[in-house]
Scaffold this active site. Structure first.
Site, PDB file in Angstrom:
ATOM      1  N   SER A 292       0.956  -1.246   0.063  1.00  0.00           N
ATOM      2  CA  SER A 292       0.218  -0.021   0.033  1.00  0.00           C
ATOM      3  C   SER A 292       0.774   1.285   0.144  1.00  0.00           C
ATOM      4  O   SER A 292       1.618   1.427  -1.121  1.00  0.00           O
ATOM      5  CB  SER A 292      -0.942  -0.134   1.317  1.00  0.00           C
ATOM      6  OG  SER A 292      -2.103   1.032   1.029  1.00  0.00           O
TER       7      SER A 292
ATOM      8  N   ASP B 237      -9.897  -6.237  -3.774  1.00  0.00           N
ATOM      9  CA  ASP B 237      -9.432  -4.977  -2.780  1.00  0.00           C
ATOM     10  C   ASP B 237     -10.361  -3.621  -2.655  1.00  0.00           C
ATOM     11  O   ASP B 237     -10.440  -3.205  -3.882  1.00  0.00           O
ATOM     12  CB  ASP B 237      -8.043  -4.756  -3.165  1.00  0.00           C
ATOM     13  CG  ASP B 237      -7.148  -3.735  -2.339  1.00  0.00           C
ATOM     14  OD1 ASP B 237      -8.035  -2.922  -1.427  1.00  0.00           O
ATOM     15  OD2 ASP B 237      -6.070  -3.593  -2.235  1.00  0.00           O
TER      16      ASP B 237
ATOM     17  N   HIS C 193      -6.893  -6.233   0.249  1.00  0.00           N
ATOM     18  CA  HIS C 193      -5.849  -5.745   0.450  1.00  0.00           C
ATOM     19  C   HIS C 193      -4.675  -6.258   1.128  1.00  0.00           C
ATOM     20  O   HIS C 193      -3.640  -5.913   0.752  1.00  0.00           O
ATOM     21  CB  HIS C 193      -6.085  -4.377   1.290  1.00  0.00           C
ATOM     22  CG  HIS C 193      -5.257  -3.327   0.971  1.00  0.00           C
ATOM     23  ND1 HIS C 193      -4.863  -2.680  -0.118  1.00  0.00           N
ATOM     24  CD2 HIS C 193      -4.662  -2.569   2.021  1.00  0.00           C
ATOM     25  CE1 HIS C 193      -3.837  -1.810   0.176  1.00  0.00           C
ATOM     26  NE2 HIS C 193      -3.756  -1.524   1.454  1.00  0.00           N
TER      27      HIS C 193
END
Length: 286
Positions: free
Chosen positions: A113, A236, A264
């Protein structure tokens, strides 16, 4: 048979301007991996990467620091506004951390991320010191929509309760049952951090709605010639899969692996697949 429970050691590494809390497994003589966590409330190096570095600690020197502005690393008293500005500080000081740890030569970066965006910042800052990169659920594409999951993450401090944290964590995975009892463990681990005033200050600065939106241009990505593997959960709802699709399209030597029925946190929901992909990348098989 490889061990899956290498001991994680944690220590503070003081640099000229900041201090990093560094979690590691393996021996410094092994091939180094730098694992960079995401931006969720209460996130730390171990909350993202503990299971991964425990498994890999018999084969690699795994370094999983708390990012500046997170966990037990430095929280700036006057932090910059916006993720982009903070990522620049994180990228610069991570190179200083590698110097302090005496890690030389190009290093493989593994970014989740926000950690993927920091990896790209590092490649833009000093590409000669970066080797291969695995970007997992990475942000960085311009003009991404703000998902409902991101809205909850940005505004978490409107209701910083265990129930709100549990709801947020459920949006990080496709199937909350995969986490089982670990949900409560993660909530219990993160809440003491969330309640700290320095962490709240860092969160507010990073997600300042008036700050420039983070992201890269296609022109910037075209200058990164490193071998890159973009890994993304198809389902996600924090960072949409279109982000990794854009990165894979605009990075000159990037591949894309999309994992179905995964959110995610692919390193948790698709742990064995993630380990296989990472080791294949390091070994030059991808």
């Amino acid at each position: 048979m490889p061990t899956k429970n290498a001991e994680v050691t944690s220590r503070d590494v003081r640099l000229a301007e900041v201090t990093y809390r560094v979690h590691s497994t393996g021996d410094p003589s092994m091939t180094p991996l730098l694992l960079l966590h995401g931006s969720g409330p209460g996130a730390t190096g171990t909350s993202n990467w503990k299971a991964v570095i425990e498994e890999l600690g018999d084969r690699y020197y795994c370094i999983a620091p708390d990012m500046i502005g997170f966990g037990d690393s430095t929280h700036l008293t006057d932090p910059p506004r916006g993720m982009k500005a903070l990522n620049a500080i994180q990228a610069r000081t991570l190179f200083e951390l590698l110097d302090a740890l005496e890690v030389s030569g190009p290093i493989t970066l593994v970014g989740n991320s926000m950690g993927g965006m920091i990896s790209l910042e590092m490649a833009l800052l000093d590409g000669d010191r970066v080797g291969k990169m695995l970007l997992m659920g990475s942000g960085g594409a311009p003009d991404l929509p703000v998902t409902e999951g991101l809205q909850h993450l940005f505004g978490f401090y409107a209701d910083p309760t265990p129930a709100s944290m549990k709801k947020l964590l459920s949006s990080f995975v496709y199937d909350i049952d995969v986490l089982g009892d670990k949900v409560d463990e993660v909530v219990d681990e993160r809440m003491p951090y969330i309640q700290r005033s320095d962490i709240k200050r860092s969160h507010a600065a990073m997600f300042d709605p008036g700050a420039p939106k983070p992201g890269f241009t296609a022109q910037e990505m075209a200058t990164i010639g490193h071998k890159v593997l973009c890994v993304h959960g198809r389902d996600d709802i924090i960072v949409p899969v279109e982000s990794s699709t854009w990165l894979a399209k605009n990075l000159p030597d990037a591949s894309l692996h999309i994992i179905p029925r995964t959110g995610h946190w692919t390193q948790i929901e698709a742990h064995d697949t993630f380990i296989f992909l990472l080791e294949s990348l390091v070994a030059g098989k991808l």
